[in-house]
Design an enzyme around this catalytic site. Sequence first.
Site, PDB file in Angstrom:
ATOM      1  N   ASN A 208       0.848  -1.200   0.000  1.00 26.74           N
ATOM      2  CA  ASN A 208       0.000   0.000   0.000  1.00 26.74           C
ATOM      3  C   ASN A 208       0.882   1.248   0.000  1.00 26.74           C
ATOM      4  O   ASN A 208       2.109   1.152  -0.011  1.00 26.74           O
ATOM      5  CB  ASN A 208      -0.949  -0.036   1.208  1.00 26.74           C
ATOM      6  CG  ASN A 208      -0.174  -0.128   2.506  1.00 26.74           C
ATOM      7  OD1 ASN A 208       0.576   0.763   2.857  1.00 26.74           O
ATOM      8  ND2 ASN A 208      -0.337  -1.247   3.215  1.00 26.74           N
ATOM      9  N   LYS A 340     -11.308  -3.750  18.392  1.00 30.06           N
ATOM     10  CA  LYS A 340      -9.923  -4.190  18.579  1.00 30.06           C
ATOM     11  C   LYS A 340      -9.427  -3.963  20.008  1.00 30.06           C
ATOM     12  O   LYS A 340      -8.260  -4.230  20.303  1.00 30.06           O
ATOM     13  CB  LYS A 340      -9.006  -3.480  17.574  1.00 30.06           C
ATOM     14  CG  LYS A 340      -9.382  -3.735  16.109  1.00 30.06           C
ATOM     15  CD  LYS A 340      -8.248  -3.391  15.158  1.00 30.06           C
ATOM     16  CE  LYS A 340      -8.702  -3.460  13.708  1.00 30.06           C
ATOM     17  NZ  LYS A 340      -7.594  -3.610  12.774  1.00 30.06           N
TER      18      LYS A 340
HETATM   19  N1  CTP Z   1      -3.909  -3.392  11.845  1.00 27.20           N
HETATM   20  C1  CTP Z   1      -3.188  -4.452  12.321  1.00 27.20           C
HETATM   21  N2  CTP Z   1      -3.167  -5.637  11.648  1.00 27.20           N
HETATM   22  C2  CTP Z   1      -3.871  -5.779  10.509  1.00 27.20           C
HETATM   23  C3  CTP Z   1      -4.627  -4.700  10.002  1.00 27.20           C
HETATM   24  C4  CTP Z   1      -4.621  -3.513  10.700  1.00 27.20           C
HETATM   25  O1  CTP Z   1      -2.542  -4.310  13.368  1.00 27.20           O
HETATM   26  N3  CTP Z   1      -3.837  -6.927   9.863  1.00 27.20           N
HETATM   27  C5  CTP Z   1      -3.940  -2.142  12.634  1.00 27.20           C
HETATM   28  C6  CTP Z   1      -3.293  -0.958  11.943  1.00 27.20           C
HETATM   29  O2  CTP Z   1      -1.912  -0.875  12.272  1.00 27.20           O
HETATM   30  C7  CTP Z   1      -4.088   0.204  12.510  1.00 27.20           C
HETATM   31  C8  CTP Z   1      -5.455  -0.374  12.750  1.00 27.20           C
HETATM   32  O3  CTP Z   1      -5.277  -1.782  12.812  1.00 27.20           O
HETATM   33  O4  CTP Z   1      -3.561   0.654  13.743  1.00 27.20           O
HETATM   34  C9  CTP Z   1      -6.502  -0.058  11.732  1.00 27.20           C
HETATM   35  O5  CTP Z   1      -5.997  -0.349  10.459  1.00 27.20           O
HETATM   36  P1  CTP Z   1      -6.826   0.004   9.143  1.00 27.20           P
HETATM   37  O6  CTP Z   1      -6.021  -0.402   7.944  1.00 27.20           O
HETATM   38  O7  CTP Z   1      -7.346   1.416   9.235  1.00 27.20           O
HETATM   39  O8  CTP Z   1      -8.091  -0.878   9.275  1.00 27.20           O
HETATM   40  P2  CTP Z   1      -8.378  -2.404   9.172  1.00 27.20           P
HETATM   41  O9  CTP Z   1      -8.478  -2.948  10.551  1.00 27.20           O
HETATM   42  O10 CTP Z   1      -7.425  -3.070   8.258  1.00 27.20           O
HETATM   43  O11 CTP Z   1      -9.853  -2.415   8.588  1.00 27.20           O
HETATM   44  P3  CTP Z   1     -10.386  -2.040   7.110  1.00 27.20           P
HETATM   45  O12 CTP Z   1      -9.301  -2.457   6.174  1.00 27.20           O
HETATM   46  O13 CTP Z   1     -11.602  -2.855   7.016  1.00 27.20           O
HETATM   47  O14 CTP Z   1     -10.638  -0.552   7.130  1.00 27.20           O
END
Ligand code: CTP
Length: 407
Positions: A208, A340
């Site tokens: 990303n 979370k």
């Molecule tokens: N995060 C994590 N592990 C993952 C995905 C996300 O620890 N596999 C953590 C990120 O570091 C961040 C938070 O969760 O602090 C939210 O991440 P984000 O990418 O905004 O959301 P997602 O939980 O991935 O949800 P979505 O993709 O559905 O928005």
Amino acid sequence: MYRGKQILLGVSGGIAAYKAVELLRLLVKAGADAHVVMTRHAQEFVCPLTFQTLSGNPVHSELFNLIQEREIGHIALADRAVLCIVAPATANVIGKVAHGLADDLLTTTLMASKAPVLFVPAMNVNMWENPLYRENQARLEHHGYHFMTPAVGELACGWEGQGKLPDPAAIFDFAQNLVGSRDLAGRTVLITAGPTREELDPVRYLTNYSSGKMGYAIARAARNRGARVILVSGPVALAPPEKVEMVQVTTAREMHAAVMARCEGSDVIIKAAAVADFRPLERGTGKMKKGDRKQLSLELVRNPDILADLGAKRSKALLVGFAAETDDLLANARKKLADKGVDLMVANDVTEPGAGFGRDTNIVRFLDRNGKVEELPCLPKEAVAGKLLDRIQSLLKESGGKKFRRQ
Ligand code: CTP
């Protein structure tokens, strides 16, 4: 942090002396009352008038100059400084102070000062590696003197290697460490930053746009406030911050393992990384050939959710998450906070101008477990990091100064 503080900038004789001009400019711009002391050799490289004009203060160089000594003696310079930075610091100056020698104004002032002293060495790579130099630096570090590591690159002497003066901006940033508030001293802060990379085959991967800038800014700010900082970083194009324990990872699963192995000893965990939610079900061992296919579907599987696993562990660390959204910012961030088990969520709409991936600024909101939302204006990521640590510090204080306790 520098505003109104008297900083002594010592400049010794090396070609990198010209970079001290830029460092002085940054200090003055930040409101420091900077006083420059030059060695005789430094004056061969840069004219004292340059430093005098920029600092607005007389430049000092002579130990036995009666006029200078009457106006502001070397002891007064040493006493009033809250920090002494020597940049560039030659092997000669370092060697002299390491052996208690004070035969010019700079070495005399450094030895007379009780303020922290930061040496920023710059020299030929062979001098830098010389065991005698190494012993001198080790001796000074043992006595509490601070050092920055020289950068690697092409040196003025024609050699390639370690020995270049770091960028003035990096010195400016590192030196803040020694003048600012140390309110996070004794705390361990674990930070994740950057993207993860999920390989499809030896030449392709899914990732990303995360640049790591936000997480790295938090790491530097926490270090500056006295914390022990562990930075678990995905692949980024940023220089590792000085005096931060770096753990380099590539995939989400590697990041998960690195964080889980270190979470118990941490007081605060900040998950600024943009973790890939999915990885290819299979990684090809050889390059995947397109053949005559017109379309290709990839089968992906879920990666572990590091933040959710940390929340579920209910460890005593204060848990901070980031929510990068494009729609329904607050609703989505609130849901992630609850799902979370996070204590504080930093939410940003990555589509807003001035926010999001790769930029130097961000627009964030802090959401806590009581439903309180604090909106911040568009700020440089360094400033966002400072505000976030202020907020974390007040949550830690509310918990009675002990380990953070979750309800
Ligand atoms: N995060 C994590 N592990 C993952 C995905 C996300 O620890 N596999 C953590 C990120 O570091 C961040 C938070 O969760 O602090 C939210 O991440 P984000 O990418 O905004 O959301 P997602 O939980 O991935 O949800 P979505 O993709 O559905 O928005």
